[in-house]
Design an enzyme around this catalytic site. Structure first.
Site, PDB file in Angstrom:
ATOM      1  N   LYS A 113     127.599  12.985  28.012  1.00 31.53           N
ATOM      2  CA  LYS A 113     128.013  13.828  29.142  1.00 31.53           C
ATOM      3  C   LYS A 113     129.500  14.147  29.083  1.00 31.53           C
ATOM      4  CE  LYS A 113     124.197  13.252  32.231  1.00 31.53           C
ATOM      5  NZ  LYS A 113     123.654  12.924  33.522  1.00 31.53           N
ATOM      6  N   LYS A 195     116.937  16.103  23.310  1.00 34.46           N
ATOM      7  CA  LYS A 195     116.034  15.886  24.455  1.00 34.46           C
ATOM      8  C   LYS A 195     116.019  17.121  25.372  1.00 34.46           C
ATOM      9  CE  LYS A 195     118.231  13.732  28.088  1.00 34.46           C
ATOM     10  NZ  LYS A 195     118.593  12.801  29.138  1.00 34.46           N
ATOM     11  N   LYS A 198     117.763  19.072  31.976  1.00 33.16           N
ATOM     12  CA  LYS A 198     118.062  20.023  33.059  1.00 33.16           C
ATOM     13  C   LYS A 198     119.361  20.768  32.822  1.00 33.16           C
ATOM     14  CE  LYS A 198     117.767  16.581  36.248  1.00 33.16           C
ATOM     15  NZ  LYS A 198     117.011  15.637  37.021  1.00 33.16           N
TER      16      LYS A 198
HETATM   17  P1  TYM Z   1     117.297  12.007  35.442  1.00 35.04           P
HETATM   18  O1  TYM Z   1     117.413  12.661  36.749  1.00 35.04           O
HETATM   19  O2  TYM Z   1     118.079  12.548  34.287  1.00 35.04           O
HETATM   20  O3  TYM Z   1     115.782  11.992  34.982  1.00 35.04           O
HETATM   21  C1  TYM Z   1     114.733  11.500  35.821  1.00 35.04           C
HETATM   22  C2  TYM Z   1     113.683  10.806  34.968  1.00 35.04           C
HETATM   23  O4  TYM Z   1     113.171  11.706  33.977  1.00 35.04           O
HETATM   24  C3  TYM Z   1     113.258  11.114  32.685  1.00 35.04           C
HETATM   25  N1  TYM Z   1     113.526  12.170  31.697  1.00 35.04           N
HETATM   26  C4  TYM Z   1     112.778  12.380  30.602  1.00 35.04           C
HETATM   27  N2  TYM Z   1     111.677  11.781  30.139  1.00 35.04           N
HETATM   28  C5  TYM Z   1     111.146  12.263  28.997  1.00 35.04           C
HETATM   29  N3  TYM Z   1     111.653  13.314  28.308  1.00 35.04           N
HETATM   30  C6  TYM Z   1     112.766  13.949  28.738  1.00 35.04           C
HETATM   31  N4  TYM Z   1     113.251  14.989  28.072  1.00 35.04           N
HETATM   32  C7  TYM Z   1     113.380  13.487  29.949  1.00 35.04           C
HETATM   33  N5  TYM Z   1     114.462  13.895  30.667  1.00 35.04           N
HETATM   34  C8  TYM Z   1     114.542  13.067  31.723  1.00 35.04           C
HETATM   35  C9  TYM Z   1     114.420  10.134  32.775  1.00 35.04           C
HETATM   36  O5  TYM Z   1     114.329   9.128  31.792  1.00 35.04           O
HETATM   37  C10 TYM Z   1     114.262   9.609  34.181  1.00 35.04           C
HETATM   38  O6  TYM Z   1     113.319   8.555  34.203  1.00 35.04           O
HETATM   39  N6  TYM Z   1     120.111   7.877  35.775  1.00 35.04           N
HETATM   40  C11 TYM Z   1     118.835   8.465  36.125  1.00 35.04           C
HETATM   41  C12 TYM Z   1     118.545   8.480  37.616  1.00 35.04           C
HETATM   42  C13 TYM Z   1     118.642   7.143  38.272  1.00 35.04           C
HETATM   43  C14 TYM Z   1     117.740   6.048  38.130  1.00 35.04           C
HETATM   44  C15 TYM Z   1     118.239   5.036  38.990  1.00 35.04           C
HETATM   45  C16 TYM Z   1     116.585   5.865  37.379  1.00 35.04           C
HETATM   46  C17 TYM Z   1     119.610   6.757  39.155  1.00 35.04           C
HETATM   47  N7  TYM Z   1     119.359   5.490  39.583  1.00 35.04           N
HETATM   48  C18 TYM Z   1     117.590   3.794  39.088  1.00 35.04           C
HETATM   49  C19 TYM Z   1     115.949   4.616  37.479  1.00 35.04           C
HETATM   50  C20 TYM Z   1     116.445   3.614  38.320  1.00 35.04           C
HETATM   51  C21 TYM Z   1     118.818   9.900  35.653  1.00 35.04           C
HETATM   52  O7  TYM Z   1     119.831  10.533  35.476  1.00 35.04           O
HETATM   53  O8  TYM Z   1     117.562  10.452  35.570  1.00 35.04           O
END
Ligand code: TYM
Length: 330
Positions: A113, A195, A198
């Site tokens: 990032k 990957k 968003k």
């Molecule tokens: P975020 O918002 O980027 O993504 C949400 C969830 O989607 C999964 N994900 C994917 N899985 C498969 N292929 C992909 N291309 C892909 N892109 C995203 C992510 O692994 C995630 O499970 N840091 C986290 C949010 C968060 C969180 C937490 C998660 C904040 N606190 C506590 C678990 C527990 C994040 O940015 O997810």
């Protein structure tokens, strides 16, 4: 026997993608009967990137509606918005005093990032994993269902929890990542070594959960593949591997079964079939989403109730943490 606890979160920092769905949210609904589940729209995490206030508000509500549309029952799961439960921010300060600079410097998401937003490498981007650790630890979560990109953050969560438990006394459950065998990393349709994310500026790289059928068809038609021309699992065919993965998860088939089904068929036929499978899976989600967005009063009821429930659990842990470190209760 007492149910185990699950916690996971999702950022409202853009439109949700097929990666978010197949890697995470789709699996959450399957856990609601067996576990005590908390799911959070992490609006505070989203602040590590610049957000337009009115868009953040809209995307936060859309994120909640999407969780409901993906089948999460608000009676069975606690669904809430992170900034509604101040214990997250409070715990994050304490835990940031127990997390080392070196540990945070090693986080690959921070490095990725920082490279993407070199004009805004803010302190929050650096300490992001501490807030995430607190999200998980405040609920005494046993399992954290996520895509594979979050694994390193959960390992850090365990290290910090263990440090607190050892320095004071056992306080936190030790959370484990819960990563699907297939679909844990859905790749970009345009650069299949990367990957699906968003934050990708190329619209054709992502399938958004609200993309209409014709857009989904067009994006899959344009998906980058290779010149081999055979639908098979091979390391030098990452684009095809990604399409096989998507089809297999949408159709509940193994990857080998998918390869068998498309033996001798060209990429054109295969891409159309993948698009149709995705359209079929997303149709009910989209219908439900639009119905929910038309009912803001209901969404408000869900997030208020969720915040009350989340607050009770989170406060209890925070009180313990404060007491153990030596803060005087008021
Ligand atoms: P975020 O918002 O980027 O993504 C949400 C969830 O989607 C999964 N994900 C994917 N899985 C498969 N292929 C992909 N291309 C892909 N892109 C995203 C992510 O692994 C995630 O499970 N840091 C986290 C949010 C968060 C969180 C937490 C998660 C904040 N606190 C506590 C678990 C527990 C994040 O940015 O997810």
């Amino acid at each position: 026997m007492e149910k185990q606890t699950i916690f996971s979160g999702i950022q409202p920092s853009g439109k949700l993608t097929l990666g978010n769905y197949l890697g995470a949210v789709r699996n959450w609904g399957k856990l609601q009967d067996e576990y005590n589940c908390f799911y959070c729209i992490v609006d505070m995490h989203a602040m590590t990137q610049y957000q337009v206030p009115k868009d953040l508000r809209k995307q936060t509500l859309e994120g909640l509606a999407m969780l409901l549309a993906c089948g999460l029952d608000p009676e069975k799961n606690t669904l809430f918005i992170q900034s509604h439960v101040p214990a997250h921010a409070e715990a994050a300060w304490l835990m940031s005093c127990m997390t080392y600079f070196g540990e945070l410097s090693r986080m690959t998401q921070f490095k990725d990032k920082s490279a993407k937003q070199s004009d805004n490498i803010n302190a929050g981007l650096f300490t992001y994993p501490v807030l995430m650790a607190c999200d998980i630890l405040l609920y005494q979560a046993d399992l954290v269902p996520v895509g594979s990109d979050q694994k390193q953050h959960i390992e850090l969560t365990r290290d910090v929890a263990e440090r607190f438990n050892n320095r004071y006394s056992p306080t936190f459950a030790m959370p484990k990542p819960y990563i699907p065998k297939v679909g844990a990393k859905i790749m970009s349709l345009q650069e299949p070594e990367k990957k699906m994310s968003k934050s990708d500026e190329n619209d054709n790289a992502n399938i958004y959960l609200l993309d209409p059928p014709e857009v989904i068809k067009k994006k899959f038609k344009r998906a980058v593949t290779d010149s081999v021309g055979v639908v098979q699992l091979a390391d030098d065919q990452p684009g095809i591997k990604n399409l096989i993965t998507i089809y297999s998860v949408c159709k509940n088939m193994t990857m080998d079964q998918v390869v068998e089904e498309f033996e001798g068929q060209g990429y054109g036929v295969f891409k159309d079939a993948v698009a149709d499978a995705v359209i079929e899976v997303l149709k009910p989600v989209q219908d439900k989403f639009h119905e929910l967005m038309a009912n803001k009063a209901y969404l408000e009821e869900v997030y208020k109730d969720g915040a009350d429930r989340a607050e009770r659990t989170a406060r209890k842990t925070l009180r313990k943490m404060y007491k153990k470190v030596g803060f005087i209760p008021r």
